[in-house]
Design a protein around this motif. Structure first.
Motif, mmCIF file in Angstrom:
data_model
loop_
_atom_site.group_PDB
_atom_site.id
_atom_site.type_symbol
_atom_site.label_atom_id
_atom_site.label_comp_id
_atom_site.label_asym_id
_atom_site.label_seq_id
_atom_site.Cartn_x
_atom_site.Cartn_y
_atom_site.Cartn_z
ATOM 1 N N ASP A 16 1.226 8.661 -6.911
ATOM 2 C CA ASP A 16 1.397 10.108 -6.754
ATOM 3 C C ASP A 16 2.498 10.657 -7.654
ATOM 4 O O ASP A 16 2.459 11.825 -8.062
ATOM 5 N N ARG B 172 -6.399 6.197 -5.975
ATOM 6 C CA ARG B 172 -5.938 5.504 -4.761
ATOM 7 C C ARG B 172 -6.965 4.516 -4.226
ATOM 8 O O ARG B 172 -6.645 3.358 -3.929
ATOM 9 N N HIS C 287 0.990 3.917 -3.219
ATOM 10 C CA HIS C 287 0.549 5.315 -3.193
ATOM 11 C C HIS C 287 1.663 6.245 -3.680
ATOM 12 O O HIS C 287 1.392 7.240 -4.378
ATOM 13 N N ASP D 180 -6.505 0.462 -4.178
ATOM 14 C CA ASP D 180 -6.458 -0.270 -2.907
ATOM 15 C C ASP D 180 -7.466 -1.406 -2.904
ATOM 16 O O ASP D 180 -7.199 -2.500 -2.372
ATOM 17 N N LYS E 47 0.802 -1.220 0.000
ATOM 18 C CA LYS E 47 0.000 0.000 0.000
ATOM 19 C C LYS E 47 0.836 1.271 0.000
ATOM 20 O O LYS E 47 0.594 2.187 -0.802
#
Length: 291
Positions: A152, A164, A148, A168, A144
């Motif tokens: 980004d 996001r 991210h 997930d 995770k």
């Protein structure tokens, strides 16, 4: 063609290039009489010796050399002019720009683990797309926190915010479990999880000053390498197409799609053992790609 054929005779004739040779010839003997004493044995005057033969040969060699030099200066006879109306034209040659080196050095910047600093041009857009495809296919996407960071870095702020949550959800505990990973994305002790993207080529679908659409054709590796693995490392072939936008931070992805193929016929190389795959993954690092 055989040597006999080259001289205009059959292979069994035994003839040589020298018409007066006794080797394979008629074996007739000619008597040479002094000039003015009646010619040869058949009563015909003897022909004068050809003293100019050497001169003729030398002139011929010079002509051939001049012709060869002229041919070379014309670029092998092709040149940029017409082909004289011959029937073997063959059409135009394929362009080499799609694979030729551009001469521009690869970027040296890094944004986390992803290359950065791509040029504000067509080459920069293709290089960015290639490196982004590598990052999105890496092992980092299965954890995770690193996922991210990758999102980004690659996408615009707006696109990343929208991605996001769905990402997930896609990398769920159930999905990770099917790959042999724990809920945090870690491989079992003694095993190596493999996930890599290797770009084969890029295609610039569209380009303007601040936007670009690039397709990346790639092969991928994914699976668990380890004793008792039920999901061995396998290959895939896919095409990832990304819409890029030029921002204050360089090229950023706005949206993307993916499809299977094109895939070549599988080769006949035998699959390696889990130990060999694990060792290769540890020893061979990835690349920073530049068009």
């Amino acid at each position: 063609m055989s040597l006999g054929d080259d001289n205009g005779y059959g292979n069994d004739s035994g003839r040589t290039d020298d018409g007066y040779s006794t080797i394979g010839g008629t074996r007739q003997t000619r008597t040479r009489l002094p000039d003015g004493e009646g010619g040869d044995s058949y009563g015909t005057p003897r022909r004068p010796a050809r003293k100019s033969r050497s001169l003729v040969m030398m002139v011929g060699v010079v002509v051939l050399l001049i012709a060869a030099i002229a041919f070379a200066n014309m670029g092998g006879g092709g040149g940029n002019g017409d082909d004289g109306g011959g029937s073997g034209g063959g059409g135009s040659k394929p362009e080499s720009s799609s694979t030729a080196a551009t001469g521009t050095k690869p970027v040296t910047g890094k944004n986390g683990t992803i290359a950065s600093g791509f040029a504000h041009d067509e080459q920069g857009a293709q290089s960015a797309a290639s490196n982004y495809a590598v990052a999105l296919g890496s092992v980092g996407m299965f954890k995770k926190e690193s996922r991210h960071e990758i999102i980004d870095t690659i996408y615009t702020t707006e696109a990343a915010a929208k991605l996001r949550g769905p990402q997930d959800a896609a990398y769920s505990t159930d999905f990770l479990g099917k790959l042999g990973l724990d809920p945090a994305g870690n491989a079992p002790q003694g095993s190596t999880f493999v996930s890599r993207t290797i770009p084969v080529g890029t295609k610039l679908e569209a380009f303007s000053r601040d936007t670009a659409k690039v397709s990346v054709w790639y092969t991928g590796l994914i699976g668990m390498s380890g004793e008792g693995s039920t999901d061995p490392v396998r290959t895939s072939w896919k095409t990832w197409t990304v819409q890029l936008s030029w921002t204050s931070d360089g090229w950023k992805a706005v949206s993307d799609t993916q499809k299977d193929g094109p895939a070549p016929v599988p080769g006949d190389v035998a699959a390696s053992s889990s130990d060999e795959i694990s060792k290769a993954v540890e020893e061979y690092g990835g690349f920073t790609y530049a068009r």
